[in-house]
Design a protein around this motif. Sequence first.
Motif, short mmCIF file in Angstrom:
data_model
loop_
_atom_site.label_atom_id
_atom_site.label_comp_id
_atom_site.label_asym_id
_atom_site.label_seq_id
_atom_site.Cartn_x
_atom_site.Cartn_y
_atom_site.Cartn_z
N ILE A 187 43.69 -21.47 -37.28
CA ILE A 187 43.28 -20.59 -38.38
C ILE A 187 42.29 -19.56 -37.85
N VAL A 188 42.53 -18.29 -38.19
CA VAL A 188 41.56 -17.23 -37.93
C VAL A 188 40.92 -16.89 -39.27
N TYR A 189 39.62 -17.08 -39.36
CA TYR A 189 38.90 -16.95 -40.63
C TYR A 189 37.87 -15.83 -40.51
N VAL A 190 38.07 -14.76 -41.27
CA VAL A 190 37.14 -13.63 -41.26
C VAL A 190 36.14 -13.79 -42.40
N SER A 191 34.86 -13.64 -42.09
CA SER A 191 33.85 -13.76 -43.13
C SER A 191 32.55 -13.10 -42.69
N HIS A 192 31.77 -12.66 -43.69
CA HIS A 192 30.39 -12.24 -43.40
C HIS A 192 29.42 -13.20 -44.09
N SER A 193 29.95 -14.37 -44.52
CA SER A 193 29.11 -15.40 -45.14
C SER A 193 28.83 -16.50 -44.12
N MET A 194 27.59 -16.62 -43.70
CA MET A 194 27.25 -17.63 -42.72
C MET A 194 27.42 -19.04 -43.28
N ALA A 195 27.23 -19.23 -44.59
CA ALA A 195 27.42 -20.55 -45.19
C ALA A 195 28.86 -21.01 -45.01
N GLU A 196 29.83 -20.11 -45.22
CA GLU A 196 31.24 -20.45 -45.04
C GLU A 196 31.53 -20.76 -43.58
N VAL A 197 31.06 -19.90 -42.70
CA VAL A 197 31.31 -20.06 -41.27
C VAL A 197 30.78 -21.40 -40.76
N ALA A 198 29.55 -21.73 -41.16
CA ALA A 198 28.93 -22.97 -40.68
C ALA A 198 29.69 -24.19 -41.15
N ARG A 199 30.29 -24.13 -42.35
CA ARG A 199 31.01 -25.29 -42.88
C ARG A 199 32.41 -25.43 -42.32
N LEU A 200 33.05 -24.31 -41.95
CA LEU A 200 34.47 -24.35 -41.62
C LEU A 200 34.79 -24.18 -40.14
N ALA A 201 34.02 -23.40 -39.42
CA ALA A 201 34.43 -22.96 -38.09
C ALA A 201 34.24 -24.03 -37.02
N THR A 202 35.21 -24.11 -36.12
CA THR A 202 35.05 -24.90 -34.89
C THR A 202 34.75 -23.98 -33.71
N THR A 203 35.24 -22.73 -33.79
CA THR A 203 34.95 -21.71 -32.79
C THR A 203 34.41 -20.49 -33.52
N LEU A 204 33.39 -19.86 -32.94
CA LEU A 204 32.77 -18.70 -33.58
C LEU A 204 32.80 -17.51 -32.64
N VAL A 205 33.31 -16.38 -33.16
CA VAL A 205 33.36 -15.13 -32.42
C VAL A 205 32.46 -14.14 -33.14
N LEU A 206 31.39 -13.70 -32.49
CA LEU A 206 30.47 -12.74 -33.08
C LEU A 206 30.88 -11.33 -32.67
N MET A 207 30.99 -10.43 -33.66
CA MET A 207 31.41 -9.05 -33.39
C MET A 207 30.35 -8.06 -33.87
N GLU A 208 30.22 -6.99 -33.10
CA GLU A 208 29.30 -5.91 -33.48
C GLU A 208 29.83 -4.61 -32.90
N ASP A 209 30.01 -3.62 -33.77
CA ASP A 209 30.45 -2.28 -33.35
C ASP A 209 31.72 -2.33 -32.51
N GLY A 210 32.67 -3.18 -32.90
CA GLY A 210 33.97 -3.21 -32.26
C GLY A 210 34.10 -4.06 -31.02
N ILE A 211 33.03 -4.75 -30.61
CA ILE A 211 33.10 -5.60 -29.42
C ILE A 211 32.65 -7.02 -29.76
N VAL A 212 33.07 -7.96 -28.91
CA VAL A 212 32.65 -9.35 -29.04
C VAL A 212 31.35 -9.54 -28.28
N THR A 213 30.29 -9.92 -28.98
CA THR A 213 29.00 -10.12 -28.32
C THR A 213 28.79 -11.56 -27.88
N ARG A 214 29.52 -12.48 -28.49
CA ARG A 214 29.39 -13.90 -28.11
C ARG A 214 30.55 -14.67 -28.72
N SER A 215 31.08 -15.63 -28.01
CA SER A 215 32.10 -16.52 -28.56
C SER A 215 31.96 -17.89 -27.91
#
Length: 364
Positions: A187-215
């Motif tokens: 599942i690829v899950y797009v969100s700007h809610s950290m509460a959702e991300v923390a409950r659901l995600a097993t992998t986290l990809v952080l994006m800023e200005d079109g690039i991945v800053t951390r995964s």
Amino acid sequence: MSFSVRLLHRFGNFVLDVDFTAPAGVTALFGRSGSGKTSVVNAIAGLFKPEAGQISVGGRVLYDSERGASIPVHQRRLGYVFQEGRLFPHLSVQQNLGYGRWFAPGGAATRAEFERVVAMLGIEGLLERRPGSLSGGEKQRVAIGRALLASPQLLLMDEPLAALDEERKAEILPYLERLCEHSEIPIVYVSHSMAEVARLATTLVLMEDGIVTRSGPASEVLSDPESVPALGIRTAGASLRATVAAQEEDGLTRLETTAGPLFLPRVEAPVGALVSIRILAHDVILSRTRPEGLSALNILATTVTAVRLGDGPGAIVQLRAGEDLLLARITRRSAMALELTPGADCFAILKTVSVAQQNVGRTG
């Protein structure tokens, strides 16, 4: 089933330059509005063709600019759930679900698969109703069911809760947790809610200005002080894993963590259930000695593992609490006065009522 995404595309002055690989599970794309999250999902879905890159799911190449390969949208075997359910208003729920079934490879999904998805999403009682009579949360559950019944190799979910109020979000999150726990589909899950991300995600990809800053694994990224600027100071926090030990008569739930007992307002889960508790960094107070005479019931013995000083008066302290990591947001002055350096022992203090129900999730 893992998947990989490597993209380069220009939208005027905005450049999308993304490269990440994710294992099976739920991969959350997180970032501010305009960071490029939806563009990544649309490229995976084949809704636009990037200038360069490669997209593959389980070894199956969906797009490769060097080879000139691009599988058409209808052949990619992807499920897509949008912010709004986008159900057919003239069809019943059962007929909407059937629309997904008949697009499954090889014909209709089996009756057993249909019943399994319906039960997992708790929509058995909605089958004869039409979308106009459903709540927002019910519509989204039906939309997810329709996507699953097309037997996708990958499920894309673009801000599926963004259009819902807090009550509807609380209603649907347990169903999403069940889906994430029991589904074998990445599942690829797009969100700007950290509460959702923390409950659901097993992998986290952080994006800023079109690039991945951390995964990386969500638990590692969320508990890393260096990730805090991207996560947001106000929403930064890490999660503790716990087991429901008892439901107390005064309305509290006693949880057992590897760092010790934790008391929260009643958690709706049976004794023995495994839960994750997201603790916001600004809700944690630190003391070098075990405090006494406090109203706070939760005092955990921890060890400092890292300290990140901010550009302003603040500091983020990473703590080892049993087998888990916590974050505490304090002032530079306090960090220096307490001599908080890696290896220092201290106690993390957490008010019982500071953990909101949305920050308590079920885990497998």
